[in-house]
Design a protein around this motif. Structure first.
Motif, PDB file in Angstrom:
ATOM      1  N   ASP A   1      11.655  10.780 -12.427  1.00 13.97           N
ATOM      2  CA  ASP A   1      12.623  11.374 -11.508  1.00 13.97           C
ATOM      3  C   ASP A   1      12.060  11.522 -10.103  1.00 13.97           C
ATOM      4  OD1 ASP A   1      14.459  11.545 -13.535  1.00 13.97           O
ATOM      5  OD2 ASP A   1      14.118  13.671 -13.951  1.00 13.97           O
ATOM      6  N   ALA A   2      10.754  11.704  -9.983  1.00 14.46           N
ATOM      7  CA  ALA A   2      10.125  11.804  -8.668  1.00 14.46           C
ATOM      8  C   ALA A   2       9.975  10.431  -8.008  1.00 14.46           C
ATOM      9  CB  ALA A   2       8.758  12.477  -8.794  1.00 14.46           C
ATOM     10  N   VAL A   3       9.634   9.434  -8.820  1.00 20.47           N
ATOM     11  CA  VAL A   3       9.370   8.096  -8.284  1.00 20.47           C
ATOM     12  C   VAL A   3      10.656   7.346  -7.941  1.00 20.47           C
ATOM     13  CG1 VAL A   3       8.518   5.803  -8.931  1.00 20.47           C
ATOM     14  CG2 VAL A   3       7.116   7.828  -9.373  1.00 20.47           C
TER      15      VAL A   3
ATOM     16  N   TYR B   1       8.599   0.869 -17.015  1.00 20.22           N
ATOM     17  CA  TYR B   1       9.587   0.399 -16.053  1.00 20.22           C
ATOM     18  C   TYR B   1       9.064  -0.824 -15.298  1.00 20.22           C
ATOM     19  CZ  TYR B   1      11.456   4.994 -17.067  1.00 20.22           C
ATOM     20  OH  TYR B   1      11.935   6.097 -17.732  1.00 20.22           O
ATOM     21  N   GLU B   2       9.944  -1.814 -15.177  1.00 26.87           N
ATOM     22  CA  GLU B   2       9.641  -3.040 -14.439  1.00 26.87           C
ATOM     23  C   GLU B   2      10.414  -2.999 -13.125  1.00 26.87           C
ATOM     24  OE1 GLU B   2       9.455  -7.823 -15.386  1.00 26.87           O
ATOM     25  OE2 GLU B   2      10.861  -6.569 -16.493  1.00 26.87           O
ATOM     26  N   ASN B   3       9.747  -3.356 -12.027  1.00 29.02           N
ATOM     27  CA  ASN B   3      10.327  -3.163 -10.697  1.00 29.02           C
ATOM     28  C   ASN B   3      10.265  -4.465  -9.899  1.00 29.02           C
ATOM     29  OD1 ASN B   3      10.364  -0.010 -10.929  1.00 29.02           O
ATOM     30  ND2 ASN B   3       8.329  -0.681 -11.557  1.00 29.02           N
ATOM     31  N   VAL B   4      11.451  -4.963  -9.560  1.00 31.71           N
ATOM     32  CA  VAL B   4      11.580  -6.263  -8.904  1.00 31.71           C
ATOM     33  C   VAL B   4      12.205  -6.052  -7.526  1.00 31.71           C
ATOM     34  CG1 VAL B   4      12.568  -8.574  -9.085  1.00 31.71           C
ATOM     35  CG2 VAL B   4      11.947  -7.311 -11.163  1.00 31.71           C
ATOM     36  N   PRO B   5      11.679  -6.692  -6.478  1.00 32.01           N
ATOM     37  CA  PRO B   5      12.258  -6.511  -5.149  1.00 32.01           C
ATOM     38  C   PRO B   5      13.775  -6.742  -5.145  1.00 32.01           C
ATOM     39  CG  PRO B   5      10.207  -7.699  -4.964  1.00 32.01           C
ATOM     40  CD  PRO B   5      10.484  -7.555  -6.444  1.00 32.01           C
ATOM     41  N   ALA B   6      14.474  -5.872  -4.466  1.00 35.01           N
ATOM     42  CA  ALA B   6      15.935  -5.943  -4.417  1.00 35.01           C
ATOM     43  C   ALA B   6      16.393  -7.313  -3.921  1.00 35.01           C
ATOM     44  CB  ALA B   6      16.473  -4.848  -3.506  1.00 35.01           C
ATOM     45  N   GLY B   7      17.420  -7.836  -4.575  1.00 34.45           N
ATOM     46  CA  GLY B   7      17.972  -9.134  -4.196  1.00 34.45           C
ATOM     47  C   GLY B   7      17.430 -10.296  -4.993  1.00 34.45           C
ATOM     48  N   PHE B   8      16.439 -10.039  -5.838  1.00 37.59           N
ATOM     49  CA  PHE B   8      15.842 -11.100  -6.647  1.00 37.59           C
ATOM     50  C   PHE B   8      15.994 -10.772  -8.127  1.00 37.59           C
ATOM     51  CE2 PHE B   8      13.719 -11.197  -2.586  1.00 37.59           C
ATOM     52  CZ  PHE B   8      13.687 -12.549  -2.278  1.00 37.59           C
TER      53      PHE B   8
ATOM     54  N   ARG C   1       0.830  -1.206   0.000  1.00 30.75           N
ATOM     55  CA  ARG C   1       0.000   0.000   0.000  1.00 30.75           C
ATOM     56  C   ARG C   1       0.871   1.265   0.000  1.00 30.75           C
ATOM     57  NH1 ARG C   1      -5.057  -1.334   0.028  1.00 30.75           N
ATOM     58  NH2 ARG C   1      -5.851  -3.162   1.138  1.00 30.75           N
ATOM     59  N   HIS C   2       2.011   1.192   0.654  1.00 29.72           N
ATOM     60  CA  HIS C   2       2.957   2.314   0.649  1.00 29.72           C
ATOM     61  C   HIS C   2       3.436   2.604  -0.774  1.00 29.72           C
ATOM     62  CE1 HIS C   2       6.468   4.767   1.553  1.00 29.72           C
ATOM     63  NE2 HIS C   2       7.249   3.849   1.015  1.00 29.72           N
ATOM     64  N   ILE C   3       3.772   1.553  -1.512  1.00 32.10           N
ATOM     65  CA  ILE C   3       4.221   1.726  -2.901  1.00 32.10           C
ATOM     66  C   ILE C   3       3.084   2.269  -3.753  1.00 32.10           C
ATOM     67  CG2 ILE C   3       5.019   0.508  -4.963  1.00 32.10           C
ATOM     68  CD1 ILE C   3       7.173   0.923  -2.825  1.00 32.10           C
TER      69      ILE C   3
ATOM     70  N   ILE D   1      11.701   4.522  -4.581  1.00 35.59           N
ATOM     71  CA  ILE D   1      11.556   3.059  -4.672  1.00 35.59           C
ATOM     72  C   ILE D   1      12.869   2.323  -4.909  1.00 35.59           C
ATOM     73  CG2 ILE D   1       9.193   3.318  -5.544  1.00 35.59           C
ATOM     74  CD1 ILE D   1      10.243   2.537  -8.323  1.00 35.59           C
ATOM     75  N   SER D   2      13.919   3.038  -5.296  1.00 34.08           N
ATOM     76  CA  SER D   2      15.146   2.376  -5.772  1.00 34.08           C
ATOM     77  C   SER D   2      15.906   1.632  -4.682  1.00 34.08           C
ATOM     78  CB  SER D   2      16.065   3.385  -6.458  1.00 34.08           C
ATOM     79  OG  SER D   2      16.393   4.442  -5.588  1.00 34.08           O
ATOM     80  N   ASN D   3      15.679   1.949  -3.409  1.00 36.94           N
ATOM     81  CA  ASN D   3      16.333   1.183  -2.339  1.00 36.94           C
ATOM     82  C   ASN D   3      15.683  -0.181  -2.153  1.00 36.94           C
ATOM     83  OD1 ASN D   3      18.239   3.143  -1.733  1.00 36.94           O
ATOM     84  ND2 ASN D   3      16.970   4.107  -0.155  1.00 36.94           N
ATOM     85  N   ASP D   4      14.426  -0.283  -2.536  1.00 41.63           N
ATOM     86  CA  ASP D   4      13.677  -1.519  -2.315  1.00 41.63           C
ATOM     87  C   ASP D   4      13.471  -2.349  -3.575  1.00 41.63           C
ATOM     88  OD1 ASP D   4      13.050  -1.097   0.520  1.00 41.63           O
ATOM     89  OD2 ASP D   4      11.856   0.592  -0.219  1.00 41.63           O
ATOM     90  N   PHE D   5      13.661  -1.731  -4.744  1.00 40.48           N
ATOM     91  CA  PHE D   5      13.411  -2.420  -6.004  1.00 40.48           C
ATOM     92  C   PHE D   5      14.546  -2.183  -6.990  1.00 40.48           C
ATOM     93  CE2 PHE D   5       9.227  -1.802  -4.207  1.00 40.48           C
ATOM     94  CZ  PHE D   5       8.566  -2.994  -4.482  1.00 40.48           C
ATOM     95  N   MET D   6      14.825  -3.190  -7.797  1.00 35.39           N
ATOM     96  CA  MET D   6      15.645  -3.009  -8.980  1.00 35.39           C
ATOM     97  C   MET D   6      14.715  -2.489 -10.065  1.00 35.39           C
ATOM     98  SD  MET D   6      17.916  -5.740 -11.169  1.00 35.39           S
ATOM     99  CE  MET D   6      16.502  -6.795 -11.505  1.00 35.39           C
ATOM    100  N   VAL D   7      14.994  -1.299 -10.558  1.00 31.67           N
ATOM    101  CA  VAL D   7      14.153  -0.654 -11.555  1.00 31.67           C
ATOM    102  C   VAL D   7      14.741  -0.910 -12.936  1.00 31.67           C
ATOM    103  CG1 VAL D   7      13.123   1.511 -12.322  1.00 31.67           C
ATOM    104  CG2 VAL D   7      13.513   1.112  -9.872  1.00 31.67           C
TER     105      VAL D   7
END
Length: 262
Positions: A161-163, A181-188, A89-91, A167-173
């Motif tokens: 640039d705003a988004v 843009y496709e966004n995958v949880p960091a580490g996966f 919900r935060h995202i 999100i970049s600390n939590d997702f690989m963009v």
């Protein structure tokens, strides 16, 4: 020795031009690889709910979905990365507040945000899924809203640039081009999933092969020494060990024959 082959879906097994063609040569090549004692895996950005029967019926030993967030081998779930609903919900709030147009991809369903007007890109996206009979009624306001990964469109650079910093600390963009843009949880990634499968099945890396056609396949292709780009996927050519023919020119069959898998 037994080999293992990882296949992307869109643009590799199935054409991406709206016809969704699976060449007959691809069907027979995958079947022959398994008959020869080798393992075949789907390795896709699609989440599990978006694996169609047409793809499943080709015959695979396992599925890597959601860019490595879900791994299944012969019916056993080896990994599923579940995000908390509060985080989801935060995202969703970030997307809404900054003018991005998202689609939230879960293991069991897709979700949309009714508060965000449909764009031509989102309308086209939905129509493709409607043709497949997939339920498009889930919304971020639903009690069961949750997702594994997500995509979004940013029609202006200022939106991205705003988004991005949020999100970049939590997702690989992953920039898929055209403001998408496709966004995958960091580490996966598709590559981390391959590493896990090879260890689980005790298969040496030199017996592993990966076939893809787009930039989100790079982690998968870099995870194996035998990396294969589909013909026409020029952006991948510098990163792979072999370039096969285009999908409708029997590209899968050509690649598997080249490496002695069939």
């Amino acid at each position: 020795m037994r080999k293992i082959i990882f296949f992307d879906i869109d643009g590799t097994i199935v054409t991406e031009d709206g016809r969704s063609v699976i060449p007959e040569s691809t069907v027979t090549a995958i079947a022959q690889a398994r008959k020869n004692g080798h393992l075949t895996f789907i390795n896709t950005g699609r989440t599990l709910m978006n694996l169609t029967d047409r793809v499943k019926n080709l015959g695979f030993d396992g599925y890597i979905c959601g860019c490595g967030t879900y791994i299944e081998y012969r019916g056993e779930v080896l990994l599923y990365n579940s995000l908390s609903q509060s985080f989801c919900r935060h995202i969703a709030a970030i997307m809404r507040e900054n003018g991005a147009v998202p689609v939230y991809e879960g293991r069991d369903f897709l979700s949309f945000d009714r508060e965000i007007p449909d764009t031509p890109e989102l309308i086209d996206f939905k129509e493709n899924f409607l043709d497949s009979g997939i339920d498009l009624t889930h919304d971020v306001a639903d009690e069961d809203f949750i997702f594994d990964k997500f995509v979004f469109w940013a029609d202006k650079k200022s939106v991205f640039d705003a988004v991005y910093p949020l999100i970049s600390n939590d997702f690989m963009v992953i920039d898929r081009g055209g403001g998408f843009y496709e966004n995958v949880p960091a580490g996966f990634t598709k590559g981390t999933a391959i590493d896990m499968i090879l260890k689980k099945l005790d298969i040496p890396a030199e017996n592993a092969y990966a076939i893809g056609d787009s930039m989100n396949d790079l982690p998968m292709l870099r995870a194996v020494p035998n990396s294969i780009a589909m013909g026409g996927a020029e952006k991948l050519y510098p990163y792979v060990s072999f370039v096969t023919k285009p999908i409708e020119e029997d590209g899968i069959e050509y690649a598997l024959r080249h490496f002695g898998i069939i």
